[in-house]
Design a protein around this motif. Structure first.
Motif, PDB file in Angstrom:
ATOM      1  N   SER A 198       0.877  -1.164   0.000  1.00  0.00           N
ATOM      2  CA  SER A 198       0.000   0.000   0.000  1.00  0.00           C
ATOM      3  C   SER A 198       0.918   1.218   0.000  1.00  0.00           C
ATOM      4  N   LEU A 200       1.409   5.798  -0.657  1.00  0.00           N
ATOM      5  CA  LEU A 200       0.999   7.161  -0.985  1.00  0.00           C
ATOM      6  C   LEU A 200       2.230   7.877  -1.538  1.00  0.00           C
ATOM      7  N   GLN A 215       4.156   0.767   2.263  1.00  0.00           N
ATOM      8  CA  GLN A 215       3.924  -0.255   3.279  1.00  0.00           C
ATOM      9  C   GLN A 215       3.900  -1.612   2.597  1.00  0.00           C
ATOM     10  N   ARG A 217       3.120  -5.841   3.395  1.00  0.00           N
ATOM     11  CA  ARG A 217       2.748  -6.923   4.302  1.00  0.00           C
ATOM     12  C   ARG A 217       3.491  -8.182   3.871  1.00  0.00           C
ATOM     13  N   LEU A 223       4.985  -6.433   9.070  1.00  0.00           N
ATOM     14  CA  LEU A 223       4.726  -5.229   8.278  1.00  0.00           C
ATOM     15  C   LEU A 223       6.005  -4.432   8.051  1.00  0.00           C
ATOM     16  N   GLY A 329      -4.543   3.899  -5.463  1.00  0.00           N
ATOM     17  CA  GLY A 329      -5.214   4.060  -4.169  1.00  0.00           C
ATOM     18  C   GLY A 329      -5.778   2.766  -3.623  1.00  0.00           C
ATOM     19  N   VAL A 331      -4.752  -1.416  -2.133  1.00  0.00           N
ATOM     20  CA  VAL A 331      -3.747  -2.407  -1.778  1.00  0.00           C
ATOM     21  C   VAL A 331      -3.512  -3.272  -3.019  1.00  0.00           C
TER      22      VAL A 331
ATOM     23  N   GLU B 196      -6.340  11.844   3.392  1.00  0.00           N
ATOM     24  CA  GLU B 196      -6.664  10.439   3.156  1.00  0.00           C
ATOM     25  C   GLU B 196      -5.633   9.550   3.821  1.00  0.00           C
ATOM     26  N   SER B 198      -4.099   5.267   4.435  1.00  0.00           N
ATOM     27  CA  SER B 198      -3.917   3.925   3.911  1.00  0.00           C
ATOM     28  C   SER B 198      -3.290   3.121   5.047  1.00  0.00           C
ATOM     29  N   ALA B 199      -3.667   1.855   5.185  1.00  0.00           N
ATOM     30  CA  ALA B 199      -3.155   1.112   6.347  1.00  0.00           C
ATOM     31  C   ALA B 199      -3.144  -0.395   6.131  1.00  0.00           C
ATOM     32  N   LEU B 200      -2.221  -1.043   6.821  1.00  0.00           N
ATOM     33  CA  LEU B 200      -2.176  -2.505   6.897  1.00  0.00           C
ATOM     34  C   LEU B 200      -2.129  -2.889   8.373  1.00  0.00           C
ATOM     35  N   ALA B 201      -2.804  -3.959   8.728  1.00  0.00           N
ATOM     36  CA  ALA B 201      -2.819  -4.369  10.134  1.00  0.00           C
ATOM     37  C   ALA B 201      -2.528  -5.852  10.271  1.00  0.00           C
ATOM     38  N   ALA B 213       0.234  -0.560  10.740  1.00  0.00           N
ATOM     39  CA  ALA B 213       1.079   0.362   9.973  1.00  0.00           C
ATOM     40  C   ALA B 213       0.160   1.301   9.212  1.00  0.00           C
ATOM     41  N   GLY B 214       0.263   2.592   9.511  1.00  0.00           N
ATOM     42  CA  GLY B 214      -0.641   3.565   8.912  1.00  0.00           C
ATOM     43  C   GLY B 214       0.088   4.639   8.139  1.00  0.00           C
ATOM     44  N   GLN B 215      -0.575   5.167   7.130  1.00  0.00           N
ATOM     45  CA  GLN B 215      -0.044   6.262   6.327  1.00  0.00           C
ATOM     46  C   GLN B 215      -1.118   7.327   6.197  1.00  0.00           C
ATOM     47  N   ARG B 217      -2.011  11.120   4.207  1.00  0.00           N
ATOM     48  CA  ARG B 217      -1.643  12.193   3.293  1.00  0.00           C
ATOM     49  C   ARG B 217      -2.273  13.486   3.800  1.00  0.00           C
ATOM     50  N   SER B 225       3.650   8.542   8.337  1.00  0.00           N
ATOM     51  CA  SER B 225       3.507   7.097   8.482  1.00  0.00           C
ATOM     52  C   SER B 225       3.893   6.710   9.897  1.00  0.00           C
ATOM     53  N   GLY B 329      -8.692  -2.474   2.566  1.00  0.00           N
ATOM     54  CA  GLY B 329      -7.639  -2.543   1.563  1.00  0.00           C
ATOM     55  C   GLY B 329      -7.717  -1.412   0.548  1.00  0.00           C
ATOM     56  N   ARG B 330      -8.266  -0.282   0.977  1.00  0.00           N
ATOM     57  CA  ARG B 330      -8.380   0.868   0.071  1.00  0.00           C
ATOM     58  C   ARG B 330      -7.907   2.114   0.772  1.00  0.00           C
ATOM     59  N   VAL B 331      -7.514   3.104  -0.023  1.00  0.00           N
ATOM     60  CA  VAL B 331      -7.268   4.423   0.532  1.00  0.00           C
ATOM     61  C   VAL B 331      -8.626   4.989   0.942  1.00  0.00           C
TER      62      VAL B 331
END
Lengths: 335, 335
Positions: A198, A200, A215, A217, A223, A329, A331, B196, B198-201, B213-215, B217, B225, B329-331
């Motif tokens: 993912s 930006l 990012q 995974r 991560l 935008g 994953v 906006e 974007s993230a993965l967990a 893990a976060g991002q 903008r 991030s 899984g989206r922005v």
């Protein structure tokens, strides 16, 4: 010439050459035999300045020369695959600047031709050949931080000059120039398959990313995240956090220490009740010399790859997925 | 009692109380008047242990007491809004533990009732009241790093005990517990609107994120991030990179320095040709005392908010967008 000395031909007169020229001069089993440029007078001038015996006014001419064993491709990113393929087709071993390709399928093509022609093809990601990178990989593999949970890295500098080739839409941008470092390091050190990404990006007027936040995974839900930028005051560091420890690296990408010194690796762990902090560093090493030496060993001694081309393929697949994520935008899976 | 002394009621017997109890004891214009728990014997025991004059075996009973001016809500995250609203409806000023809400619309509701009832409502994000946070905000605003490009932060510890409330699907997870720190810091220090995320967990067996893990903008394409984790050896740091400088913060979230010391802020800039490095730190301060003092000033002196409730609303909107991004899984836009 003796079969035990590799005769190198430089394909382009790019600035990065001087690192590799210096490294070749330091090793016993390599010599620089020639340089090629599309501009004959530039090639002649370059050969004279660097004391290189031969020069060629075309790339193809140098590839046709029988007394060249290895070609070092330092052309712009978008030309890496084409000239890497041509060199291999001419029966030369090839060292290709990073990123080796802009599409992972092209790495598969390079692998195929390497097997077909019986030549060595490697990506010149100097960090991957340096013992500090091996130390980090071995530390994580040995469980010194327990189960790895996340990695972070920053690879940033401030670009000077608006005409920089890194602003070229075709293969330019901070991800292609700098993102190869964290992606290559994470993939090597975590030793896990990247599954999805993912991202930006901050895109400049020429259409390339000037700053990029990515990012990744990995399998097992480890991560990775990183920032690359061509428009900040330099910041370069990396961290690997696990269940029982954290590793911090001062100079993970080895600039400027790649040319002769060693950096500092700090390990904090729960090995005792209070937790403990220790510092580790490897013996001084020049990453470019390590890179050239690895080529010598593979070609002359049949040694295994230090930096497997398979890893290059995974790294390029990760980078292309990151770019796709930044523009869509979403994953994106790493194929 | 004198109108110049605030009589505080503790709503819950949570562990975080001791920080606020200590802070109230250190200030001149606040006293702890009562504690409430749904378990009367626990409230009685807690009051005895901490020398608190009154206890209540129900929250509502304490809210009905005329001699309580301020209620400190330290209940589990999912109960913050309900009891914050009830306290405000009862005419009490309210300090609510972070995160103040799990839905940004609830912060709007809290704002409305605060205006309607003429009471002060604040989020107990102690970091936001500490002078180190103001220093960072002022440094970035003053242009010490030029144009900010990206920020990074890590907020991680290793949770002990499988029955931890932070594993509760209702308001648990590393993002709600720890993510409030980097999000609150970035939003405050960058002083820009988050657009906006974007993230993965990495999600555990109870359904909450253990590592995140976060991002983010921000307007002007400044990127943020962060990594949060409840399952790594502690790692806590932050970095702000700009066009002409970088700020690194050793203890950005103020644990453990929030209880009395000051941390270290390192600034590297291009203020001279070679670049220069300087260290800055603020005078020792207890973030919890700053938090209580801010409440006193707002209530007794009509002072402005140090940490505007509007900022809390933006922070909660950012956090909910991050969670939505990690699951979709989206922005996701920050509304």
């Amino acid at each position: 010439m003796s079969e035990l000395v590799l005769r190198w031909g430089l394909l382009s007169t790019a600035r990065i050459n001087r690192r590799v020229i210096g490294a070749i001069e330091e090793t016993d089993r390599s010599v620089i035999a020639a340089v090629a440029s599309r501009d004959g007078s530039r090639a002649a001038e370059y050969a004279k300045t660097h004391g290189i015996p031969h020069w060629y006014g075309s790339y193809q001419e140098m590839l046709a020369a029988p007394d060249i064993d290895v070609v070092y491709v330092s052309l712009p990113n978008a030309m890496h695959v084409e000239w890497g393929m041509r060199a291999a087709e001419a029966g030369k071993h090839v060292l290709i600047e990073k990123p080796i390709a802009l599409d992972p399928r092209d790495v598969v093509g390079l692998e195929a031709i390497a097997n077909d022609k019986g030549v060595v093809i490697q990506e010149a990601s100097m960090m991957r050949f340096h013992p500090q990178t091996s130390l980090l990989r071995d530390l994580v593999a040995s469980g010194v931080i327990g189960e790895p949970r996340w990695a972070h890295g920053a690879a940033c500098f401030s670009m000077s000059g608006s005409g920089d080739i890194r602003l070229d839409p075709d293969g330019g941008g901070s991800l292609w120039d700098l993102g190869t470092y964290p992606v290559t390091l994470f993939n090597a050190v975590l030793g896990r398959r990247p599954l999805e990404v993912s991202a930006l990006a901050r895109v400049g007027t020429t259409g390339v990313d000037l700053t990029f936040a990515g990012q990744i995974r990995y399998e097992g839900d480890v991560l990775g995240s990183f920032a690359t930028s061509m428009e900040t005051w330099p910041s370069n560091n990396a961290e690997f956090a696990g269940s029982t420890g954290v590793i911090t690296v001062e100079d993970p990408w080895l600039f400027p220490i790649g040319v002769g010194a060693s950096g500092r690796v700090t390990i904090r762990t729960s090995s005792d009740a209070e937790g403990s902090t220790s510092h580790r560093s490897v013996a001084d090493a020049n990453a470019y010399v390590e890179e050239v030496t690895a080529m010598e060993s593979m070609i002359l001694d049949g040694a295994n790859e230090v930096f497997p081309l398979r890893e290059s393929a995974t790294n390029i697949a990760t980078l292309t997925a990151l770019l796709k994520s930044a523009s869509s935008g979403r994953v994106v899976s790493v194929d």
